[in-house]
Design a protein around this motif. Structure first.
Motif, PDB file in Angstrom:
ATOM      1  N   ASP A  72       2.176   2.714   6.452  1.00 31.90           N
ATOM      2  CA  ASP A  72       3.037   1.873   5.620  1.00 31.90           C
ATOM      3  C   ASP A  72       3.405   2.676   4.371  1.00 31.90           C
ATOM      4  N   ILE A  73       4.570   3.334   4.423  1.00 31.76           N
ATOM      5  CA  ILE A  73       4.975   4.252   3.344  1.00 31.76           C
ATOM      6  C   ILE A  73       5.140   3.521   2.003  1.00 31.76           C
ATOM      7  N   PRO A  74       5.855   2.383   1.957  1.00 31.10           N
ATOM      8  CA  PRO A  74       5.989   1.698   0.662  1.00 31.10           C
ATOM      9  C   PRO A  74       4.644   1.309   0.058  1.00 31.10           C
ATOM     10  N   ALA A  75       3.726   0.837   0.900  1.00 30.02           N
ATOM     11  CA  ALA A  75       2.403   0.449   0.397  1.00 30.02           C
ATOM     12  C   ALA A  75       1.647   1.677  -0.116  1.00 30.02           C
ATOM     13  N   ALA A  76       1.760   2.792   0.593  1.00 30.87           N
ATOM     14  CA  ALA A  76       1.104   4.031   0.144  1.00 30.87           C
ATOM     15  C   ALA A  76       1.704   4.508  -1.176  1.00 30.87           C
ATOM     16  N   SER A  77       3.032   4.440  -1.280  1.00 35.43           N
ATOM     17  CA  SER A  77       3.702   4.878  -2.510  1.00 35.43           C
ATOM     18  C   SER A  77       3.288   4.004  -3.690  1.00 35.43           C
ATOM     19  N   ALA A  78       3.193   2.695  -3.448  1.00 34.74           N
ATOM     20  CA  ALA A  78       2.786   1.777  -4.520  1.00 34.74           C
ATOM     21  C   ALA A  78       1.379   2.099  -5.021  1.00 34.74           C
ATOM     22  N   LYS A  79       0.544   2.625  -4.143  1.00 34.62           N
ATOM     23  CA  LYS A  79      -0.823   3.004  -4.516  1.00 34.62           C
ATOM     24  C   LYS A  79      -0.894   4.423  -5.085  1.00 34.62           C
ATOM     25  N   GLY A  80       0.237   5.116  -5.098  1.00 31.90           N
ATOM     26  CA  GLY A  80       0.250   6.495  -5.578  1.00 31.90           C
ATOM     27  C   GLY A  80      -0.328   7.479  -4.587  1.00 31.90           C
ATOM     28  N   VAL A  81      -0.332   7.107  -3.306  1.00 30.94           N
ATOM     29  CA  VAL A  81      -0.879   7.983  -2.264  1.00 30.94           C
ATOM     30  C   VAL A  81       0.238   8.840  -1.674  1.00 30.94           C
ATOM     31  N   ILE A  82       0.064  10.147  -1.703  1.00 34.35           N
ATOM     32  CA  ILE A  82       1.016  11.063  -1.090  1.00 34.35           C
ATOM     33  C   ILE A  82       0.858  11.000   0.430  1.00 34.35           C
ATOM     34  N   VAL A  83       1.977  10.896   1.150  1.00 27.84           N
ATOM     35  CA  VAL A  83       1.946  10.911   2.615  1.00 27.84           C
ATOM     36  C   VAL A  83       2.655  12.179   3.085  1.00 27.84           C
ATOM     37  N   MET A  84       1.902  13.026   3.772  1.00 30.73           N
ATOM     38  CA  MET A  84       2.439  14.295   4.277  1.00 30.73           C
ATOM     39  C   MET A  84       2.558  14.241   5.792  1.00 30.73           C
ATOM     40  N   ASN A  85       3.532  14.967   6.328  1.00 32.47           N
ATOM     41  CA  ASN A  85       3.585  15.170   7.780  1.00 32.47           C
ATOM     42  C   ASN A  85       3.820  16.646   8.067  1.00 32.47           C
ATOM     43  N   THR A  86       3.959  16.981   9.347  1.00 36.90           N
ATOM     44  CA  THR A  86       4.232  18.368   9.737  1.00 36.90           C
ATOM     45  C   THR A  86       5.510  18.353  10.563  1.00 36.90           C
ATOM     46  N   PRO A  87       6.676  18.379   9.894  1.00 33.93           N
ATOM     47  CA  PRO A  87       7.933  18.029  10.559  1.00 33.93           C
ATOM     48  C   PRO A  87       8.401  18.965  11.660  1.00 33.93           C
ATOM     49  N   PHE A  88       7.958  20.222  11.645  1.00 32.44           N
ATOM     50  CA  PHE A  88       8.535  21.148  12.631  1.00 32.44           C
ATOM     51  C   PHE A  88       7.503  21.758  13.579  1.00 32.44           C
ATOM     52  N   GLY A  89       6.265  21.253  13.546  1.00 33.43           N
ATOM     53  CA  GLY A  89       5.193  21.877  14.316  1.00 33.43           C
ATOM     54  C   GLY A  89       5.273  21.680  15.818  1.00 33.43           C
ATOM     55  N   ASN A  90       5.957  20.615  16.270  1.00 33.74           N
ATOM     56  CA  ASN A  90       5.970  20.364  17.715  1.00 33.74           C
ATOM     57  C   ASN A  90       7.374  20.267  18.303  1.00 33.74           C
ATOM     58  N   SER A  91       8.359  20.822  17.596  1.00 37.23           N
ATOM     59  CA  SER A  91       9.752  20.710  18.056  1.00 37.23           C
ATOM     60  C   SER A  91       9.971  21.397  19.401  1.00 37.23           C
ATOM     61  N   THR A 140      -2.437   0.521   7.291  1.00 40.06           N
ATOM     62  CA  THR A 140      -1.802  -0.731   6.895  1.00 40.06           C
ATOM     63  C   THR A 140      -2.060  -1.021   5.418  1.00 40.06           C
ATOM     64  N   PRO A 141      -1.343  -1.992   4.844  1.00 41.14           N
ATOM     65  CA  PRO A 141      -1.645  -2.390   3.455  1.00 41.14           C
ATOM     66  C   PRO A 141      -3.104  -2.790   3.270  1.00 41.14           C
ATOM     67  N   LYS A 142      -3.703  -3.412   4.288  1.00 46.33           N
ATOM     68  CA  LYS A 142      -5.118  -3.813   4.207  1.00 46.33           C
ATOM     69  C   LYS A 142      -6.019  -2.582   4.057  1.00 46.33           C
ATOM     70  N   ILE A 143      -5.727  -1.542   4.846  1.00 45.62           N
ATOM     71  CA  ILE A 143      -6.508  -0.300   4.746  1.00 45.62           C
ATOM     72  C   ILE A 143      -6.312   0.308   3.350  1.00 45.62           C
ATOM     73  N   LEU A 144      -5.051   0.360   2.908  1.00 51.03           N
ATOM     74  CA  LEU A 144      -4.745   0.983   1.617  1.00 51.03           C
ATOM     75  C   LEU A 144      -5.371   0.207   0.451  1.00 51.03           C
ATOM     76  N   GLU A 145      -5.465  -1.091   0.611  1.00 52.43           N
ATOM     77  CA  GLU A 145      -6.082  -1.916  -0.427  1.00 52.43           C
ATOM     78  C   GLU A 145      -7.538  -1.508  -0.667  1.00 52.43           C
ATOM     79  N   LYS A 146      -8.203  -1.111   0.414  1.00 56.70           N
ATOM     80  CA  LYS A 146      -9.610  -0.699   0.314  1.00 56.70           C
ATOM     81  C   LYS A 146      -9.759   0.767  -0.081  1.00 56.70           C
ATOM     82  N   ALA A 147      -8.657   1.512  -0.033  1.00 54.63           N
ATOM     83  CA  ALA A 147      -8.706   2.963  -0.248  1.00 54.63           C
ATOM     84  C   ALA A 147      -8.617   3.276  -1.739  1.00 54.63           C
ATOM     85  N   THR A 148      -9.649   2.941  -2.460  1.00 52.29           N
ATOM     86  CA  THR A 148      -9.612   3.039  -3.921  1.00 52.29           C
ATOM     87  C   THR A 148      -9.567   4.480  -4.439  1.00 52.29           C
ATOM     88  N   ARG A 149     -10.070   5.433  -3.642  1.00 53.44           N
ATOM     89  CA  ARG A 149     -10.076   6.847  -4.067  1.00 53.44           C
ATOM     90  C   ARG A 149      -8.964   7.668  -3.428  1.00 53.44           C
TER      91      ARG A 149
END
Length: 528
Positions: free
Chosen positions: A82-101, A58-67
């Motif tokens: 929360d992708i927009p909040a992560a992006s605003a913090k400059g945090v890359i969000v990765m997933n594994t799109p085809f691993g469980n198809s 959440t944004p609350k978690i990301l707010e504390k995630a200074t590193r």
């Protein structure tokens, strides 16, 4: 100093070992996924966070995630981040799109067999010593019609398995091209046609505004009597109350659900019906799938933290650390141009042409094209990202063309995105000014100058006196503040365009009034 990664959900031991072998300090604390306060307390000590579905970022978690530099989701769905909040913090969000198809597709097929032969009910009866051989009269699947709603990666695997079972397979998917349908052996149909013909309906689409309650009470009424319905995709695709009523009336013969509108599903309208099979979101729950996605996310996160390499990111393309500063504003521009076109498109896209003029033509345009296609497809396909976008477009038979040329107009760099659908052609151009902000400068040949904003209204109208006054009064009466107002027209008295930034989302009833104004041809809300 070695980077530190926290694993806050259950991940395989092999994935933990990958981090260690690559020289990453790793803390495996799977109990933290359900303890958001404790997670918020310690997240500031970590460079990476590896999760499954239990942890909510959440944004609350990301707010504390200074590193924090990267979040890795072992699996495809990132709706717990929360992708927009992560992006605003400059945090890359990765997933594994085809691993469980494959695992998810196999679960849908298993559910289909369970429904056709009433296996769970027969098992319970037999183990209770009843031997009710005449009670459980099943149906053959051979020669039955399987209707697939959403024929992307997982849907196509289900189609292949259905064809192997000698079923007739039909599919509804606005992004599936006739050529792709022919290749995988399915008949592409409209939704009403699928509802009328299918003996079994299975859903394999993400949950978006366009797909929410795609099987509504109205849609269920159009299905053939005795249909069986399977949902191993996302809760919310089916109106569960309406489905229960259709089951009670006997119109729907059975339903098998792995996902629900509210999860964990401790109660649900479908529970307790004798012809319903339920599983607790097991779609990706096989040893192979869990291992695949866990190992994949560990490798991806290690590569990024140690080398700066980005792969399978949902909020940034796969580019090197050296290229990022120059590309970043143009990536934002390309994604927003794509989103603009995607939000205005409600028919089959056939061709996407992207022209890069001037200095931007010398940059890594593949990354820009991926961002544009992701923006274009995301309104209909929520899980699409800049990595998977090109392959998803290819799967659906969308032709993507890129052109580079020297600057020909007023801008040092210009990106033009043109889409051709089965109904029309639409083009939009944009640039990045010295302030680094992306802007729209041309729509369908009409010059405008507008920044992208979180809430906007796009209006096409006849260039007649009085429109602006009536429009502004209407919004004022509704208590909606206009932040910016960009206008353009092709000629005096001809076609005109307005791009209006407003403070907050536009209520549906206000949009209806805007559409009803004299000389307005179209009014659409946009979000960026």
């Amino acid at each position: 100093m070695a980077p530190r990664v926290l694993i806050s959900d259950k991940l395989s031991d092999a994935a933990v070992q990958i981090f260690k072998d690559r020289g990453v300090d790793v803390d495996f604390r799977p109990e933290l996924g359900k303890d958001k306060d404790k997670l918020a307390e310690i997240i500031g000590d970590y460079d990476g966070l590896a999760i499954r579905s239990a942890t909510k970022v959440t944004p609350k978690i990301l707010e504390k995630a200074t590193r924090l530099k990267v979040i890795g989701r072992a699996g495809i769905g990132v709706d717990n981040v929360d992708i927009p909040a992560a992006s605003a913090k400059g945090v890359i969000v990765m997933n594994t799109p085809f691993g469980n198809s494959i695992t998810t597709a196999e679960h849908a097929i298993a559910m289909m067999f369970a429904l056709a032969r009433q296996i769970p009910q027969a098992d319970a009866s037999t183990q209770a010593g009843k031997w009710e051989k005449n009670r459980f009269m099943g149906v053959e699947l051979t020669a039955k019609t399987l209707g697939i709603i959403g024929c992307g990666n997982i849907g196509a695997i289900v189609a292949e398995r259905g064809i192997g079972l000698k079923m007739k397979v039909i599919a509804f998917d606005p992004f599936l091209s006739p050529e792709r349908a022919l290749t995988i052996g399915v008949e592409k149909v409209e939704l009403d046609d699928l509802l009328a013909r299918a003996d079994v309906i299975t859903l394999h689409t993400p949950l978006t505004e366009k797909t929410k309650n795609v099987l509504s009470a109205e849609a269920l009424a159009k299905t053939r009597k005795g249909v069986r319905i399977i949902n191993c995709a996302r809760g919310g695709l089916v109106d569960e109350v309406a489905l229960r009523a259709a089951l009670d009336s006997g119109h729907v013969a059975g339903a098998a659900f792995d996902v629900f509108g509210v999860e964990p599903a401790e109660e649900n309208p479908l529970f307790g019906h004798p012809n319903v099979v339920c599983t607790p979101h097991l779609g990706a729950a096989t040893t192979e799938a869990q291992e695949n996605v866990a190992l994949q996310v560990a490798e991806q996160m290690s590569d990024y933290l140690l080398n700066g390499a980005i792969s399978n990111a949902v909020n940034f393309p796969s580019i090197t650390a050296e290229e990022a500063p120059k590309l970043k504003p143009f990536i934002a521009l390309a994604e927003k141009l794509g989103s603009f076109a995607g939000q205005l498109t409600d028919s089959d896209i056939q061709t996407v042409r992207i022209t890069y003029e001037g200095a931007v033509a010398d940059q890594k345009i593949k990354a820009l094209t991926s961002a544009a296609i992701a923006g274009l497809l995301r309104p209909a396909l929520a899980d699409v990202n800049v990595v998977s976008a090109p392959s998803i477009a290819k799967e659906r038979g969308i032709v993507v063309e890129e052109t580079t040329r020297a600057a020909e107009g007023d801008y040092d760099s210009l990106i033009t995105l043109s889409i051709t659908s089965d109904k029309y052609e639409r083009a939009v151009s944009g640039t990045v000014f010295a302030d680094g902000q992306p802007r729209i400068v041309d729509i369908k040949g009409i010059k405008v100058d507008a920044e992208f904003a979180p809430s906007m209204i796009y209006i096409t109208n006849e260039d007649k006196p009085g429109f602006i006054g009536r429009f502004a009064s209407l919004l004022g009466d509704a208590g909606i503040n206009i932040a910016t107002f960009a206008l353009g027209r092709d000629r005096q008295g001809g076609d005109a365009i307005a791009l209006v930034e407003v403070d907050g989302p536009l209520p549906a009833e206000v949009l209806e009034k805007v559409t009803a104004l004299p000389h307005v041809k179209q009014a659409k809300p946009l979000t960026f």
